[in-house]
Design a protein around this motif. Structure first.
Motif, PDB file in Angstrom:
ATOM      1  N   ILE A 165       0.839  -1.213   0.000  1.00  0.00           N
ATOM      2  CA  ILE A 165       0.000   0.000   0.000  1.00  0.00           C
ATOM      3  C   ILE A 165       0.866   1.251   0.000  1.00  0.00           C
ATOM      4  O   ILE A 165       0.599   2.228  -0.733  1.00  0.00           O
ATOM      5  CB  ILE A 165      -0.935  -0.029   1.220  1.00  0.00           C
ATOM      6  N   MET A 166       1.937   1.254   0.815  1.00  0.00           N
ATOM      7  CA  MET A 166       2.823   2.412   0.857  1.00  0.00           C
ATOM      8  C   MET A 166       3.530   2.623  -0.485  1.00  0.00           C
ATOM      9  O   MET A 166       3.637   3.766  -0.968  1.00  0.00           O
ATOM     10  CB  MET A 166       3.855   2.210   1.971  1.00  0.00           C
ATOM     11  N   LEU A 167       3.998   1.546  -1.105  1.00  0.00           N
ATOM     12  CA  LEU A 167       4.688   1.689  -2.390  1.00  0.00           C
ATOM     13  C   LEU A 167       3.749   2.197  -3.473  1.00  0.00           C
ATOM     14  O   LEU A 167       4.123   3.048  -4.288  1.00  0.00           O
ATOM     15  CB  LEU A 167       5.289   0.342  -2.791  1.00  0.00           C
ATOM     16  N   ARG A 168       2.523   1.710  -3.495  1.00  0.00           N
ATOM     17  CA  ARG A 168       1.580   2.174  -4.512  1.00  0.00           C
ATOM     18  C   ARG A 168       1.234   3.641  -4.301  1.00  0.00           C
ATOM     19  O   ARG A 168       1.137   4.419  -5.264  1.00  0.00           O
ATOM     20  CB  ARG A 168       0.316   1.325  -4.468  1.00  0.00           C
ATOM     21  N   THR A 169       1.071   4.052  -3.046  1.00  0.00           N
ATOM     22  CA  THR A 169       0.755   5.462  -2.764  1.00  0.00           C
ATOM     23  C   THR A 169       1.916   6.368  -3.143  1.00  0.00           C
ATOM     24  O   THR A 169       1.728   7.422  -3.772  1.00  0.00           O
ATOM     25  CB  THR A 169       0.414   5.626  -1.275  1.00  0.00           C
TER      26      THR A 169
END
Length: 239
Positions: free
Chosen positions: A164-168
Motif C-alpha cells: 500500500i505504501m509503495l503504490r501510494t
C-alpha cells in the motif's frame, strides 16, 4: 490429565500432564473386526497435598484426573435420589472402577451413567514448587506450529502495508513528475504537505512528552524482562 511417557534421554517412565482429557476412544474388541467407539463416563480425581513439618498444616499442591470408560450396572429400577451401582460402590472395596471392566460403548439408545470418585494422597511436592509440573514441555510440534503461524501472519500483514505504501508513493511521485512541466507545479499536494507539519509544536506538548517517556520506560522494562526470561533467569527450574 496425567499420563506416563517414556523419557527420550533416560528411557524412564515420567509422569506428564496434558490439558484436559479425551471424551472417549475407539478400539477393536477382542474377537471382532469392526472399530467401535467408547465414552469416558467415569473420572478419578486425585488431590495431592503436602504436609508442612514445621506448622503441621497441609496444603493442596495439585490434582490429577484419570478418565475411565465403564459400563455401569445396577439392580432393579434406577433411583436418582439414592443410586446404587454394582460397578462403582464406595462401600465395597471390590467395586472400584478399573480399566479391566467392560467399557461404555457409544450407540443410539444406550443408557450412559456418569460417575466420579475422589481420593487424597500425600505428595513430596512443596508449596513453592507446585508450578514446576507445567515446565515439562512435551507438545513441541504444537508450539512450533503456533510460532510459525504467528510469523507468517506478521509477514503477510507487513507485506500488505508495504504494498500500500509503495503504490501510494509511486502514484504521488508520478503526479509530481507530471506537474513539473505545468504552471501549477508549485502547488503542494500529497506527501509534500508533510514538511509543513514537521516542526509545528503539538497542542499538548508536555502531556505528549510524559506519555512518550512513560511508554519508552515500560517498553524498556518489558524488553529487559523478556531478555532475562529467554536466558532462563526467571524460570523456577533454575532456583
Amino acid at each position: 490429565m496425567v499420563k506416563m511417557r517414556k523419557s527420550e534421554r533416560t528411557g524412564e517412565l515420567v509422569k506428564v500432564y496434558e490439558r484436559g482429557f479425551p471424551v472417549g476412544f475407539r478400539a477393536i474388541m477382542e474377537g471382532q473386526t469392526d472399530i467401535k467407539y467408547f465414552l469416558h463416563n467415569h473420572l478419578r480425581f486425585t488431590i495431592l497435598f503436602h504436609k508442612d513439618a514445621a506448622t503441621d498444616l497441609a496444603r493442596v499442591v495439585g490434582f490429577e484426573v484419570e478418565p475411565f470408560s465403564v459400563k455401569h450396572e445396577y439392580d432393579g429400577k434406577w433411583d436418582p435420589a439414592a443410586p446404587i451401582l454394582e460397578t462403582c460402590n464406595p462401600g465395597r472395596p471390590d467395586m472400584h472402577v478399573t480399566h479391566s471392566r467392560p467399557p461404555q460403548p457409544v450407540s443410539e439408545g444406550t443408557e450412559v451413567i456418569f460417575s466420579f470418585d475422589v481420593s487424597f494422597e500425600s505428595s513430596e511436592i512443596k508449596w513453592a514448587s507446585r508450578w514446576d509440573t507445567y515446565l515439562v514441555m512435551w507438545d513441541d510440534q504444537i508450539h512450533w506450529f503456533s510460532i510459525i503461524n504467528s510469523v507468517m501472519i506478521v509477514l503477510f500483514l507487513s507485506g500488505m502495508i508495504a504494498m500500500i505504501m509503495l503504490r501510494t508513493l509511486a502514484r504521488d511521485i508520478s503526479k509530481y513528475n507530471q506537474l513539473d512541466a505545468q504552471e501549477d507545479a508549485q502547488e503542494e499536494t500529497g506527501w509534500k504537505l508533510v514538511h509543513g507539519d514537521v516542526l509545528r509544536p503539538p497542542v499538548h506538548a508536555s502531556l505528549l512528552s510524559a506519555y512518550v517517556g512513560t511508554g519508552v520506560q515500560l517498553f524498556g522494562m518489558a524488553l529487559v524482562t523478556m531478555i532475562f526470561a529467554v536466558l532462563g533467569f526467571l524460570s523456577p527450574a533454575n532456583r
